[in-house]
Design a protein around this motif. Structure first.
Motif, PDB file in Angstrom:
ATOM      1  N   LYS A   2       0.784  -1.220   0.050  1.00  0.00           N
ATOM      2  CA  LYS A   2       0.029   0.197   0.198  1.00  0.00           C
ATOM      3  C   LYS A   2       1.131   1.272  -0.257  1.00  0.00           C
ATOM      4  O   LYS A   2       1.949   1.585   0.123  1.00  0.00           O
ATOM      5  CB  LYS A   2      -0.845   0.665   1.318  1.00  0.00           C
ATOM      6  N   THR A   3      -0.033   2.690  -0.333  1.00  0.00           N
ATOM      7  CA  THR A   3       0.999   3.433  -0.043  1.00  0.00           C
ATOM      8  C   THR A   3       1.347   3.605   1.499  1.00  0.00           C
ATOM      9  O   THR A   3       2.865   4.370   0.827  1.00  0.00           O
ATOM     10  CB  THR A   3       0.361   4.880  -1.121  1.00  0.00           C
ATOM     11  N   LEU A   4       0.707   3.947   1.821  1.00  0.00           N
ATOM     12  CA  LEU A   4       1.542   4.103   3.187  1.00  0.00           C
ATOM     13  C   LEU A   4       2.628   2.965   3.870  1.00  0.00           C
ATOM     14  O   LEU A   4       3.423   4.079   4.521  1.00  0.00           O
ATOM     15  CB  LEU A   4       0.122   4.203   4.466  1.00  0.00           C
ATOM     16  N   ASP A   5       2.817   2.183   3.719  1.00  0.00           N
ATOM     17  CA  ASP A   5       3.372   1.244   3.773  1.00  0.00           C
ATOM     18  C   ASP A   5       4.628   1.173   2.825  1.00  0.00           C
ATOM     19  O   ASP A   5       5.754   1.793   3.558  1.00  0.00           O
ATOM     20  CB  ASP A   5       3.009  -0.190   3.175  1.00  0.00           C
ATOM     21  N   LEU A   6       4.737   2.221   1.474  1.00  0.00           N
ATOM     22  CA  LEU A   6       5.840   2.541   1.095  1.00  0.00           C
ATOM     23  C   LEU A   6       6.382   3.855   1.502  1.00  0.00           C
ATOM     24  O   LEU A   6       7.392   3.521   1.912  1.00  0.00           O
ATOM     25  CB  LEU A   6       5.469   2.388  -0.304  1.00  0.00           C
ATOM     26  N   VAL A   7       5.696   4.882   2.017  1.00  0.00           N
ATOM     27  CA  VAL A   7       5.534   6.273   2.276  1.00  0.00           C
ATOM     28  C   VAL A   7       6.140   6.136   3.431  1.00  0.00           C
ATOM     29  O   VAL A   7       7.617   6.101   3.674  1.00  0.00           O
ATOM     30  CB  VAL A   7       4.864   6.922   2.611  1.00  0.00           C
ATOM     31  N   ALA A   8       5.745   4.424   4.561  1.00  0.00           N
ATOM     32  CA  ALA A   8       7.003   4.161   5.893  1.00  0.00           C
ATOM     33  C   ALA A   8       7.830   4.267   5.495  1.00  0.00           C
ATOM     34  O   ALA A   8       8.955   4.299   5.994  1.00  0.00           O
ATOM     35  CB  ALA A   8       5.890   3.975   6.766  1.00  0.00           C
ATOM     36  N   LEU A   9       8.154   2.958   4.278  1.00  0.00           N
ATOM     37  CA  LEU A   9       9.426   2.498   5.098  1.00  0.00           C
ATOM     38  C   LEU A   9      10.437   3.692   3.780  1.00  0.00           C
ATOM     39  O   LEU A   9      11.932   4.113   4.708  1.00  0.00           O
ATOM     40  CB  LEU A   9       9.243   1.086   3.283  1.00  0.00           C
ATOM     41  N   VAL A  10      10.194   4.478   3.079  1.00  0.00           N
ATOM     42  CA  VAL A  10      10.783   5.232   2.156  1.00  0.00           C
ATOM     43  C   VAL A  10      11.507   6.759   3.890  1.00  0.00           C
ATOM     44  O   VAL A  10      12.734   6.765   4.070  1.00  0.00           O
ATOM     45  CB  VAL A  10      10.211   6.728   1.708  1.00  0.00           C
ATOM     46  N   LEU A  11      10.760   6.635   4.393  1.00  0.00           N
ATOM     47  CA  LEU A  11      10.710   7.988   5.826  1.00  0.00           C
ATOM     48  C   LEU A  11      11.962   6.840   6.842  1.00  0.00           C
ATOM     49  O   LEU A  11      13.009   7.314   6.876  1.00  0.00           O
ATOM     50  CB  LEU A  11       9.288   8.169   6.219  1.00  0.00           C
ATOM     51  N   VAL A  12      11.275   5.690   7.104  1.00  0.00           N
ATOM     52  CA  VAL A  12      12.671   4.822   7.749  1.00  0.00           C
ATOM     53  C   VAL A  12      14.119   4.990   6.703  1.00  0.00           C
ATOM     54  O   VAL A  12      14.759   5.104   7.682  1.00  0.00           O
ATOM     55  CB  VAL A  12      11.553   3.767   8.127  1.00  0.00           C
ATOM     56  N   ILE A  13      14.044   4.739   5.946  1.00  0.00           N
ATOM     57  CA  ILE A  13      15.473   4.374   4.975  1.00  0.00           C
ATOM     58  C   ILE A  13      15.448   5.706   4.710  1.00  0.00           C
ATOM     59  O   ILE A  13      17.404   6.043   5.795  1.00  0.00           O
ATOM     60  CB  ILE A  13      15.331   4.589   4.004  1.00  0.00           C
ATOM     61  N   ILE A  14      15.071   6.922   5.350  1.00  0.00           N
ATOM     62  CA  ILE A  14      16.102   7.875   5.158  1.00  0.00           C
ATOM     63  C   ILE A  14      16.373   8.111   6.190  1.00  0.00           C
ATOM     64  O   ILE A  14      17.635   9.141   6.283  1.00  0.00           O
ATOM     65  CB  ILE A  14      15.512   9.320   4.433  1.00  0.00           C
ATOM     66  N   GLY A  15      15.876   7.967   7.556  1.00  0.00           N
ATOM     67  CA  GLY A  15      16.383   8.139   9.006  1.00  0.00           C
ATOM     68  C   GLY A  15      17.255   7.675   9.433  1.00  0.00           C
ATOM     69  O   GLY A  15      18.156   8.105   9.989  1.00  0.00           O
ATOM     70  N   GLY A  16      17.382   6.217   8.879  1.00  0.00           N
ATOM     71  CA  GLY A  16      18.246   5.144   8.984  1.00  0.00           C
ATOM     72  C   GLY A  16      19.632   6.019   7.728  1.00  0.00           C
ATOM     73  O   GLY A  16      20.878   5.640   8.819  1.00  0.00           O
ATOM     74  N   LEU A  17      19.360   6.577   7.008  1.00  0.00           N
ATOM     75  CA  LEU A  17      20.612   6.890   6.296  1.00  0.00           C
ATOM     76  C   LEU A  17      21.514   8.251   7.057  1.00  0.00           C
ATOM     77  O   LEU A  17      22.165   8.279   7.299  1.00  0.00           O
ATOM     78  CB  LEU A  17      20.518   7.332   5.101  1.00  0.00           C
ATOM     79  N   ASN A  18      20.424   9.150   7.473  1.00  0.00           N
ATOM     80  CA  ASN A  18      21.114  10.360   8.244  1.00  0.00           C
ATOM     81  C   ASN A  18      21.055   9.994   9.598  1.00  0.00           C
ATOM     82  O   ASN A  18      22.419  10.246  10.419  1.00  0.00           O
ATOM     83  CB  ASN A  18      19.577  11.153   9.130  1.00  0.00           C
ATOM     84  N   TRP A  19      20.729   9.090  10.327  1.00  0.00           N
ATOM     85  CA  TRP A  19      21.459   8.568  11.305  1.00  0.00           C
ATOM     86  C   TRP A  19      23.138   8.263  11.394  1.00  0.00           C
ATOM     87  O   TRP A  19      23.644   8.495  11.711  1.00  0.00           O
ATOM     88  CB  TRP A  19      21.220   7.391  12.640  1.00  0.00           C
ATOM     89  N   GLY A  20      23.310   7.045  10.255  1.00  0.00           N
ATOM     90  CA  GLY A  20      24.232   6.739   9.786  1.00  0.00           C
ATOM     91  C   GLY A  20      25.207   7.845   9.132  1.00  0.00           C
ATOM     92  O   GLY A  20      26.257   7.961   9.806  1.00  0.00           O
ATOM     93  N   LEU A  21      24.880   9.429   8.877  1.00  0.00           N
ATOM     94  CA  LEU A  21      25.494  10.089   8.878  1.00  0.00           C
ATOM     95  C   LEU A  21      26.063  10.660   9.937  1.00  0.00           C
ATOM     96  O   LEU A  21      27.460  11.420   9.988  1.00  0.00           O
ATOM     97  CB  LEU A  21      24.805  11.239   7.546  1.00  0.00           C
ATOM     98  N   VAL A  22      25.183  11.008  10.867  1.00  0.00           N
ATOM     99  CA  VAL A  22      25.503  11.673  11.912  1.00  0.00           C
ATOM    100  C   VAL A  22      26.652  10.588  12.582  1.00  0.00           C
ATOM    101  O   VAL A  22      27.826  11.654  13.380  1.00  0.00           O
ATOM    102  CB  VAL A  22      23.891  11.559  12.747  1.00  0.00           C
ATOM    103  N   GLY A  23      26.306   9.211  12.684  1.00  0.00           N
ATOM    104  CA  GLY A  23      27.468   8.098  13.415  1.00  0.00           C
ATOM    105  C   GLY A  23      28.522   8.235  12.724  1.00  0.00           C
ATOM    106  O   GLY A  23      29.782   8.538  13.209  1.00  0.00           O
ATOM    107  N   ILE A  24      28.839   8.406  11.044  1.00  0.00           N
ATOM    108  CA  ILE A  24      30.361   8.503  10.645  1.00  0.00           C
ATOM    109  C   ILE A  24      30.822   9.424  10.992  1.00  0.00           C
ATOM    110  O   ILE A  24      32.093   9.846  10.490  1.00  0.00           O
ATOM    111  CB  ILE A  24      30.126   7.594   9.094  1.00  0.00           C
ATOM    112  N   ALA A  25      30.412  10.566   9.780  1.00  0.00           N
ATOM    113  CA  ALA A  25      30.578  12.193  10.550  1.00  0.00           C
ATOM    114  C   ALA A  25      30.371  13.416  10.548  1.00  0.00           C
ATOM    115  O   ALA A  25      30.214  14.502  10.752  1.00  0.00           O
ATOM    116  CB  ALA A  25      30.614  11.952   8.500  1.00  0.00           C
TER     117      ALA A  25
END
Length: 61
Positions: A2-25
């Motif tokens: 569903k669209t909600l599932d896809l939007v939630a997945l994209v947001l979680v990926i973006i959040g995870g990448l942001n936290w990765g940047l915080v941890g690495i750089a």
């Protein structure tokens, strides 16, 4: 998926990448783009809600 599932997945990926940047750089992309005001806080809340939804989505079967 569903669209909600896809939007939630994209947001979680973006959040995870942001936290990765915080941890690495020690670089917070959300703060760099939006500052530290209310808009950034809303983004953090929405990403957190998406993560909670993805927990539900992963365990609903």
């Amino acid at each position: 998926m569903k669209t909600l599932d896809l939007v939630a997945l994209v947001l979680v990926i973006i959040g995870g990448l942001n936290w990765g940047l915080v941890g690495i750089a020690d670089f917070n992309l959300v703060s760099a783009l939006l500052g530290t005001g209310i808009v950034a806080k809303i983004i953090y809340i929405v990403v957190g809600l998406a993560a909670l939804y993805m927990i539900y989505f992963a365990t609903k079967k």
